[in-house]
Write a protein that holds these residues in place. Structure first.
Motif, mmCIF file in Angstrom:
data_model
loop_
_atom_site.group_PDB
_atom_site.id
_atom_site.type_symbol
_atom_site.label_atom_id
_atom_site.label_comp_id
_atom_site.label_asym_id
_atom_site.label_seq_id
_atom_site.Cartn_x
_atom_site.Cartn_y
_atom_site.Cartn_z
ATOM 1 N N VAL A 195 0.958 -1.139 -0.070
ATOM 2 C CA VAL A 195 -0.032 -0.144 -0.085
ATOM 3 C C VAL A 195 0.757 1.435 -0.072
ATOM 4 C CG1 VAL A 195 -1.630 1.286 1.422
ATOM 5 C CG2 VAL A 195 -1.862 -1.157 1.124
ATOM 6 N N LEU A 196 1.675 1.509 0.819
ATOM 7 C CA LEU A 196 2.410 2.440 1.116
ATOM 8 C C LEU A 196 3.768 2.610 0.057
ATOM 9 C CD1 LEU A 196 2.905 2.597 4.615
ATOM 10 C CD2 LEU A 196 1.382 3.910 3.443
ATOM 11 N N PRO A 197 4.646 3.619 -0.087
ATOM 12 C CA PRO A 197 5.615 3.725 -1.016
ATOM 13 C C PRO A 197 6.714 3.112 -0.484
ATOM 14 C CG PRO A 197 4.723 5.922 -0.298
ATOM 15 C CD PRO A 197 4.068 4.949 0.406
ATOM 16 N N TYR B 207 -4.590 5.364 5.830
ATOM 17 C CA TYR B 207 -5.062 3.985 5.623
ATOM 18 C C TYR B 207 -5.207 3.228 6.841
ATOM 19 C CZ TYR B 207 -3.041 5.015 0.943
ATOM 20 O OH TYR B 207 -2.883 5.626 -0.237
#
Lengths: 424, 384
Positions: free
Chosen positions: B71-73, B116
């Motif tokens: 989900v996260l970079p 999130y």
């Protein structure tokens, strides 16, 4: 740009290094702009401005300073131009868009900082950009971590005023931003020596609204199936609008819009029918950063809209002109600026709504979500953005890049494949 | 009360994690409320006053990172990724058993990660002003503290009285003093305990839920160590003394803190969130509790504040008090705010305090261990 050497010298610029920049810029303009076919003739204004980008406008600013006017350099679309214009001040954008300035920024900032921040600091410290020399005061804002901390370093070299931007958009945040604007107005009054009145602020609001409407008119033309202007040209117009006099900017944009509307009537398009219409979203593209648009438009796509600070975020939403007290006007300003959807806010679902709306309005075939390296805000939002677009059935490509040219061919490959996929 | 369940693949968890789960499960079964927190800016007193136990969700562990990167970079601070990864995979007992999450808009990375996290569990985000000195910053922060009180009341269906908060303030102030005195053992020269222990005890104590017991333990350990110093260490030669500064170090304790000591220096103090950054400054017990809490927490010197002159002041005092021979700054990869302060801190340490400075940027992986060892070794040689 040879006629301005004395002016640059007087500004205390590093002429030798600046010459290097002067040598590369015309080639870049030639490659990206002058190779295009069938451009609107009204682009002649921006061609002239960009060809003398460190000459014409800086000379005007210096002339205005001689008349006692003050120049404010700004870095963000949340800083309200109206307040400065009301006090007879001049606003100029200061965001650096070239790799040329990055190494000078890296002498004081971490390498892992976004190139826009590094270039902006480098342009000041390296003394290679006249705008950074001319501005009497810099106005920063607490938007992202990178800028916030960079302003501390810039503040050691130049008078700096920081606006405290909220991170949420609840009612109390909008009130807080109003107070912040009122505080800023006091500072501007003090710095310019001019009082801000209901009348001059109303006039400033009107002037900036007119500029916004003119930019919107050009963008409206890009909604047409018959695309009368390239994304590159529209981007150049938007980029220069940050530096230009707002009244002239509106005139020139309206002149361009007249021509574009005529082109639509006459069925004149700059691209062949079936060219894929791309919306670009993400971090700003400061002048002279044309890398992404150039690659897209030489890979079978056309950029029809930018959901960016150098795009719709800059001019969408007008300030209410009906207010009759300063307090109400500051509130109207706060309300308008808090409608702008940047990833520095949490939550920022408004941006996704904007992207979906713009996809419809501009009849978009695909979205390219591109952020500058080390911008963890836009990078983190990519997941939500791409999920929302996938749900809406719009193809999306997420990219990350910086100001160097080293990844240009990789980007070309990925963007080419993306456009091919849309075609299929 | 509904039955308190364990995660589905609980049986496959390593022993230490299993134990942590069982401990939290028992706590929940006793009817205790649990609030997950992330940051030293969190007003713990309000959580206490809601009869809830605050548990830290700042995670370590490389294995938590790949699930987060879905989900996260990738290019985000490892602490943020590990915390999110631990939460989404049910591996973190503290997140798993938290009724709600309490977070703040400190840095960009955390702020966006909470969006999130908020999709999984009720997450209350306090808006922290970006500077301590701005006009209205304190009033605004106070309104955020009040809003938190309301949200806790609403979420749990309770009323939090001023008296209860005042009581929590007193208890937490006593805890702060105990922690601070424990840390000050490191100021003794030569140091009678390793920085590794200094850090580990405090970190593990974050998960000791009975504050009275925790205070008692720390006071006892401080007395023991002071006695040990007088008996065994006083007057003996000292190894080079290192003060740690920068980002939280509990995720890199083995690869950095332990290695410094193995390579021949003593880690004597921490000018970071794992150290006494906020402990030295108590909540004013004479004022209205909400005002006192707002004032205290806004004074914390984290690099998310702009400007952040308090960090240099604290660092200067600690260099003197802990008799440091050098400062090693640890910056977690992609932490913009600490990274941007590095050049200022370096100038301060080397020019104003006249001692060597090393800045290390690293993450939770072990791939750079060799490089870190080389740099640490060279730095320690320089101090010796």
């Amino acid at each position: 740009m040879s006629d301005y050497v004395q002016m640059w010298k007087d500004l205390g610029m590093d002429l030798e290094t600046h010459d290097l920049l002067c040598q590369v810029l015309p080639t870049a303009v030639g490659d990206v702009y002058l190779t295009q076919e069938n451009r609107p003739t009204a682009m002649d204004f921006w061609d002239l401005v960009i060809s003398e980008v460190h000459g014409i406008r800086p000379a005007e600013l210096i002339a205005a300073q001689k008349e006692g006017r003050k120049v404010f350099g700004t870095f963000c679309v949340y800083v309200p131009d109206e307040v400065i214009v009301a006090a007879n001040g001049i606003v100029t954008g200061l965001c650096g868009g070239s790799q040329f300035w990055v190494p000078d920024g890296e002498t004081v900032l971490p390498k892992s900082t976004c190139p826009l921040v590094k270039a902006s600091v480098g342009a000041r410290l390296g003394r290679t950009c006249p705008f950074f020399r001319i501005a009497d005061m810099y106005v920063g804002e607490t938007t992202c971590d990178g800028k916030k901390k960079a302003y501390e370093i810039l503040g050691e070299d130049v008078p700096m005023y920081i606006m405290d931007v909220p991170q949420m958009k609840r009612e109390k945040d909008i009130l807080k931003w109003k107070d912040e604007i009122a505080e800023f107005a006091k500072k501007v009054e003090e710095f310019t020596g001019n009082k801000i009145t209901v009348e001059n602020l109303a006039e400033a609001i009107r002037v900036i609204n007119e500029k916004r409407k003119a930019l919107q008119r050009v963008y409206d033309c890009r909604k047409s199936e018959c695309l009368p202007i390239s994304g590159r040209d529209a981007l150049l117009m938007t980029q220069i609008s940050f530096f230009d006099d707002p009244v002239r900017c509106a005139q020139m944009c309206n002149r361009l819009a007249d021509e574009l509307e005529q082109r639509i009537k006459d069925g004149v398009s700059v691209v062949p029918a079936g060219t894929k219409r791309i919306l670009v979203t993400g971090t700003p593209l400061a002048v002279p950063n044309w890398k992404l648009h150039n690659i897209i438009e030489t890979s079978g796509g056309a950029v029809v809209c930018e959901e960016m600070c150098t795009g719709t975020r800059y001019f969408e939403n007008l300030v209410d002109e009906s207010k009759t007290t300063l307090d109400e006007q500051f509130m109207a300003l706060s309300e308008r600026y808090m409608k702008t959807n940047c990833a520095c806010f949490t939550p920022n679902t408004g941006r996704i709504d904007d992207i979906l709306r713009l996809c419809n309005e501009y009849k978009v075939d695909g979205v390219i979500d591109c952020s500058l390296k080390f911008c963890c805000l836009y990078d983190t939002e990519k997941y939500s953005v791409s999920r929302a677009l996938k749900d809406a059935g719009v193809p999306v490509l997420s990219l990350e890049t910086d100001y160097t040219d080293t990844d240009a061919e990789q980007l070309r490959t990925r963007i080419g494949a993306f456009i091919e996929m849309i075609n299929g | 009360m509904s039955e308190i369940k364990l995660p589905q693949d609980f049986v496959s968890y390593p022993e230490a994690r299993k134990q942590a789960f069982m401990k939290l499960k028992a706590l929940k079964e006793s009817g205790r409320r649990v609030v997950g927190t992330f940051c030293t800016y969190t007003p713990q007193e309000l959580v206490d006053a809601a009869d809830a136990t605050p548990v830290s969700l700042c995670a370590i562990g490389e294995d938590n990172i790949p699930p987060a990167e879905k989900v996260l970079p990738k290019n985000l601070c490892p602490l943020i990724k590990a915390s999110f990864g631990g939460a989404v995979t049910d591996r973190c007992p503290f997140f798993y058993f938290s009724d709600m999450v309490l977070a703040e808009t400190t840095c960009d990375g955390k702020k966006k990660m909470y969006e999130y996290l908020g999709k999984i569990k009720h997450t209350h985000v306090m808006q922290l002003p970006p500077g301590q000195f701005g006009e209205g910053a304190l009033a605004f922060w106070k309104s955020e503290v009040e809003a938190l009180r309301k949200d806790l009341e609403q979420f749990y269906g309770i009323t939090i009285s001023d008296e209860k908060i005042a009581e929590a303030i007193k208890l937490r102030n006593r805890e702060r003093k105990a922690i601070l005195n424990y840390y000050k053992v490191g100021a003794l020269k030569p140091s009678p305990l390793s920085g590794y222990e200094l850090n580990t005890i405090i970190t593990s104590n974050e998960y000791a839920f009975d504050i009275e017991k925790k205070i008692e333990f720390l006071e006892k350990r401080t007395a023991e160590l002071t006695e040990k110093y007088h008996k065994e260490y006083e007057g003996k030669p000292s190894r080079p003394r290192v003060l740690i500064s920068g980002c939280p170090t509990h995720g890199v304790i083995d690869k950095v803190i332990k290695r410094i000591e193995e390579l021949g220096a003593d880690v004597v103090g921490f000018e970071n969130c794992c150290g006494p950054r906020e402990k030295a400054d108590l909540v004013d017990e004479t004022k209205d509790p909400i005002t006192a809490i707002a004032e205290k927490y806004l004074r914390i010197n984290c690099s998310v504040m702009s400007p952040n002159p308090g960090r240099l002041e604290t660092l200067g005092n600690m260099i003197d008090e802990y008799k440091a021979d050098g400062v090693i700054e640890v910056v977690l990869m992609a932490c913009h705010t600490f990274a941007a302060e590095t050049s200022t801190v370096k100038d301060f340490v080397t020019k104003e305090k006249g001692i060597p400075f090393l800045s290390i940027t690293t993450d939770y992986s072990t791939t750079d261990q060799g490089q870190i060892d080389t740099r640490l070794g060279a730095f320690i040689e320089l101090m010796s």
